[in-house]
Design an enzyme around this catalytic site. Structure first.
Site, PDB file in Angstrom:
ATOM      1  CG  ASN A  57      -1.989   0.990   1.203  1.00 38.11           C
ATOM      2  OD1 ASN A  57      -1.798   2.163   1.497  1.00 38.11           O
ATOM      3  ND2 ASN A  57      -3.169   0.556   0.800  1.00 38.11           N
TER       4      ASN A  57
ATOM      5  CB  CYS B 249       3.827 -10.729   5.051  1.00 37.91           C
ATOM      6  SG  CYS B 249       5.077  -9.597   5.639  1.00 37.91           S
TER       7      CYS B 249
ATOM      8  CD  GLU C 193       5.443 -15.015   4.910  1.00 39.87           C
ATOM      9  OE1 GLU C 193       4.926 -14.033   4.340  1.00 39.87           O
ATOM     10  OE2 GLU C 193       6.665 -15.123   5.101  1.00 39.87           O
TER      11      GLU C 193
HETATM   12  N1  THU Z   1       7.200  -9.939   2.727  1.00 44.78           N
HETATM   13  C1  THU Z   1       6.377 -11.015   2.818  1.00 44.78           C
HETATM   14  O1  THU Z   1       5.368 -11.125   2.118  1.00 44.78           O
HETATM   15  N2  THU Z   1       6.723 -11.979   3.713  1.00 44.78           N
HETATM   16  C2  THU Z   1       7.797 -11.917   4.537  1.00 44.78           C
HETATM   17  O2  THU Z   1       7.937 -12.769   5.400  1.00 44.78           O
HETATM   18  C3  THU Z   1       8.787 -10.863   4.367  1.00 44.78           C
HETATM   19  C4  THU Z   1       8.394  -9.750   3.488  1.00 44.78           C
HETATM   20  C5  THU Z   1       6.823  -8.875   1.786  1.00 44.78           C
HETATM   21  C6  THU Z   1       6.412  -7.587   2.460  1.00 44.78           C
HETATM   22  C7  THU Z   1       6.702  -6.587   1.390  1.00 44.78           C
HETATM   23  O3  THU Z   1       5.572  -6.497   0.531  1.00 44.78           O
HETATM   24  C8  THU Z   1       7.857  -7.179   0.592  1.00 44.78           C
HETATM   25  O4  THU Z   1       7.909  -8.558   0.959  1.00 44.78           O
HETATM   26  C9  THU Z   1       9.198  -6.547   0.890  1.00 44.78           C
HETATM   27  O5  THU Z   1       9.460  -6.511   2.234  1.00 44.78           O
END
Ligand code: THU
Length: 160
Positions: free
Chosen positions: A65, A73, A75
């Site tokens: 966003n 994230c 997960e």
């Molecule tokens: N991100 C995830 O989706 N999972 C994680 O465990 C680490 C980071 C995403 C968040 C953000 O959109 C991008 O990766 C960069 O940090």
């Protein structure tokens, strides 16, 4: 006073072909999921695929966003989808994969602290361990047998 050491058992696979067949399917689903990432700010695409005890597969991808902290994230998208659609069905295993629009991600991408805390609580609640496999785009795959290994000395609800 005493000093103790806490260790993290980690299983390392050299390639996807080495993984159990059901986990290979989760890898495939996680790769598909990360194509749905909305990551215009980081250009980092994460996919999560989890398997429920009833065999259902739930996927999630990171959703960013313009107000950066409002992003979420992969997960947590996946675990919250599972928790709200299948509230009393246990999560058995989770696969996380990631790619970048800027480079090849060739080392395992492990879940961030907030995701570990979130997943930890669902694991504790269901009273059965969740296997977590995580990788990049290519390269080795790391596996832990439980959130407890990824988040030792966790903040737990019984402290409240
Ligand atoms: N991100 C995830 O989706 N999972 C994680 O465990 C680490 C980071 C995403 C968040 C953000 O959109 C991008 O990766 C960069 O940090």
């Amino acid at each position: 006073m005493k000093k103790i050491e806490i260790s993290t058992p980690l299983t390392i696979y050299d390639s996807v072909e080495e993984l159990p067949v059901d986990v290979q399917l989760l890898v495939q689903k996680s790769v598909e999921a990360r194509k749905t990432a909305y990551a215009p700010y980081s250009n980092f695409n994460v996919g999560a695929a989890l398997m429920l005890e009833n065999g259902k597969i739930i996927i999630g991808s990171n959703q960013e966003n313009a107000a950066y902290p409002s992003g979420i994230c992969a997960e947590r998208v996946a675990i919250w989808k599972a928790a709200s659609d299948f509230p009393n069905v246990k999560v058995v295993k989770l696969v996380i994969t990631a790619s970048s629009n800027n480079k090849i991600v060739d080392s395992p991408v492990s879940p961030c602290g907030a995701c570990r805390q979130t997943l930890f609580e669902y694991e504790s609640k269901q009273d059965e361990l969740i296997e977590i496999y995580f990788m990049g785009e290519t390269g080795k795959i790391f596996k832990t047998d439980s959130l407890k290994d990824l988040l030792p000395i966790a903040f737990i609800k019984t402290l409240l």
